[in-house]
Design a protein around this motif. Structure first.
Motif, PDB file in Angstrom:
ATOM      1  N   UNK A 143       0.833  -1.214   0.000  1.00  0.00           N
ATOM      2  CA  UNK A 143       0.000   0.000   0.000  1.00  0.00           C
ATOM      3  C   UNK A 143       0.863   1.257   0.000  1.00  0.00           C
ATOM      4  N   UNK A 144       1.942   1.256   0.774  1.00  0.00           N
ATOM      5  CA  UNK A 144       2.834   2.419   0.820  1.00  0.00           C
ATOM      6  C   UNK A 144       3.494   2.645  -0.536  1.00  0.00           C
ATOM      7  N   UNK A 145       3.902   1.548  -1.195  1.00  0.00           N
ATOM      8  CA  UNK A 145       4.504   1.662  -2.523  1.00  0.00           C
ATOM      9  C   UNK A 145       3.531   2.280  -3.508  1.00  0.00           C
ATOM     10  N   UNK A 146       2.272   1.865  -3.463  1.00  0.00           N
ATOM     11  CA  UNK A 146       1.289   2.414  -4.386  1.00  0.00           C
ATOM     12  C   UNK A 146       1.001   3.883  -4.084  1.00  0.00           C
ATOM     13  N   UNK A 148       3.119   6.127  -2.844  1.00  0.00           N
ATOM     14  CA  UNK A 148       4.235   6.920  -3.358  1.00  0.00           C
ATOM     15  C   UNK A 148       4.213   6.947  -4.880  1.00  0.00           C
ATOM     16  N   UNK A 149       3.862   5.813  -5.508  1.00  0.00           N
ATOM     17  CA  UNK A 149       3.780   5.790  -6.969  1.00  0.00           C
ATOM     18  C   UNK A 149       2.703   6.753  -7.469  1.00  0.00           C
ATOM     19  N   UNK A 150       1.590   6.845  -6.750  1.00  0.00           N
ATOM     20  CA  UNK A 150       0.538   7.797  -7.130  1.00  0.00           C
ATOM     21  C   UNK A 150       1.023   9.238  -6.991  1.00  0.00           C
ATOM     22  N   UNK A 174       5.107   2.705 -12.956  1.00  0.00           N
ATOM     23  CA  UNK A 174       6.257   3.382 -12.368  1.00  0.00           C
ATOM     24  C   UNK A 174       6.998   2.532 -11.352  1.00  0.00           C
ATOM     25  N   UNK A 175       6.377   1.472 -10.876  1.00  0.00           N
ATOM     26  CA  UNK A 175       7.035   0.605  -9.892  1.00  0.00           C
ATOM     27  C   UNK A 175       8.006  -0.373 -10.534  1.00  0.00           C
ATOM     28  N   UNK A 176       8.012  -0.473 -11.842  1.00  0.00           N
ATOM     29  CA  UNK A 176       8.918  -1.397 -12.513  1.00  0.00           C
ATOM     30  C   UNK A 176      10.363  -0.883 -12.443  1.00  0.00           C
TER      31      UNK A 176
END
Length: 409
Positions: A143-146, A148-150, A174-176
């Motif tokens: 959830x934290x990764x998503x 920050x990606x947003x 963007x997470x790739x």
């Protein structure tokens, strides 16, 4: 019968002991360290606490070292919701006064009067609790990764739309690693437009890409050199520096999520219930670990499948008053288990013919919306999971969906 209530705080705790009549027998103020825990255990032992007949304890949290100390042995520890404790406080004082020793007394009296209405912390195994820690941490990291990606995507829309178009066809966007390597190489659209095919190929190789490197580099170069609007140079450079700061956070979040996912993949298969959980369609290692983390492995935790369904928030709730009655979805539930159930049902629709037929029947014959049909499917499958765990049986498609499979045939 003696009852104990503990008002938990960060540094100190207040303890109160009452008997069946509600009389206050003892109260203590202890510190949150080994000395304070020993003082608490000595106080409980002084009033008859034994290994075979421990004194039940009510506290407003379900985690921490104090709870771990209290859960040793056969002692029942009740994690009382702070809102429920606040409602009980009004029974003892209408002046709405509040104090830490008074809250400890309220918690002890909750057990004295209504212990049957509250559920003790489950007696899960150490392995199940370890899986719960890892699965919840991995879920939080995802959830934290998503998040920050947003934030990064929102920033890139202001000055760097070409890179968003370039990563649009990639799963996870963007997470790739390729996207992060591209942004690190060219933090502004002006610098991205000057990248050569050789530089792009090298960036893709550094990110770990193995196939189609030349064609992908050519596609990226065409997109990055297309005609786009630009911010003023100074503003663009400043936004590029802001983007790099967010990129550092995103890389840390991606690394944390990946490391925790590996830890879950190592710990979850060791649990005896893992084979049964993974036999269900739509449940992989990560999602299965999240389900196990929330339901635990204490077979006496839920009296029947209906209790588990209500805990997961999948079963409907009826609200009736006089001539008015309504059936709606539950708002009070285990949010983590409910979120895992949504993903489980979504995956099961494509992984199981019976689940897909059940979903279509809810949509066509009962006119359910997509979310309602998925919730109904989750409600059915989590009930089947409860039965399989109780009987130690694997999932069977024909037993689980006999009507739906016959109709589909």
């Amino acid at each position: 019968m003696i009852y104990c209530g503990i008002d938990w705080a960060e540094r100190t705790h207040d303890v109160a002991l009452v008997d069946d009549s509600g009389q206050l027998l003892a109260k203590r103020h202890i510190t949150d360290d080994a000395a304070g825990y020993k003082l608490l255990l000595d106080l409980l032992a002084e009033y008859g606490d034994t290994t075979e007949n421990p004194i039940p304890v009510a506290i407003e949290t379900s985690r921490g070292l104090l709870v771990a100390v209290l859960r040793q042995g056969k002692r029942k520890v009740f994690a009382i919701n702070p809102m429920a404790a606040s409602r009980y406080r009004d029974r003892h004082a209408v002046s709405r006064k509040k104090s830490d020793p008074g809250d400890a007394l309220v918690l002890a009296n909750i057990l004295r009067t209504d212990m049957h209405a509250h559920r003790a912390l489950p007696n899960d195994s150490d392995l199940a609790r370890a899986v719960a820690v890892l699965a919840r941490a991995q879920q939080d990291a995802t959830w934290n990764r998503q998040t920050i990606a947003n934030q990064l995507r929102s920033l890139l829309r202001e000055f760097y739309p070409s890179v968003l178009e370039a990563v649009a066809t990639w799963s996870n966007g963007l997470c790739r690693p390729e996207a992060r390597e591209l942004l690190r190489l060219a933090p502004t659209p002006t610098r991205a437009a000057r990248l050569t095919r050789t530089q792009l190929e090298a960036a893709l190789k550094r990110a770990g890409r193995k196939r189609g490197i030349t064609a992908e580099a050519e596609r990226l170069r065409d997109i990055l050199r297309a005609d786009y609007a630009h911010q003023p140079p100074l503003v663009e450079d400043a936004l590029g520096k802001q983007m790099l700061a967010l990129l550092v956070q995103l890389e840390a979040a991606c690394t944390a999520a990946d490391d925790l996912a590996e830890a879950v993949e190592e710990a979850f298969p060791q649990h005896p219930d893992a084979e049964i959980i993974l036999s269900f369609p739509g449940l992989g290692v990560q999602l299965g670990a999240r389900v196990l983390a929330e339901i635990g492995d204490d077979k006496a935790r839920f009296a029947d499948a209906r209790g588990l369904k209500a805990y997961a928030g999948s079963s409907p709730v009826t609200r009736a008053s006089g001539k008015k009655s309504s059936i709606t979805r539950r708002w009070v539930k285990n949010d983590r288990l409910n979120h895992a159930g949504y993903l489980w049902a979504f995956s099961a629709i494509t992984a199981s013919p019976g689940a897909k037929a059940h979903y279509r029947r809810r949509r066509d014959q009962h006119s359910d919306w997509h979310a309602a049909a998925q919730r109904n499917l989750f409600n059915r499958m989590i009930g089947q999971l409860y039965c399989c765990l109780q009987k130690r049986e694997l999932f069977d498609e024909e037993t689980a969906f006999p009507t739906e499979l016959a109709a589909a045939a």
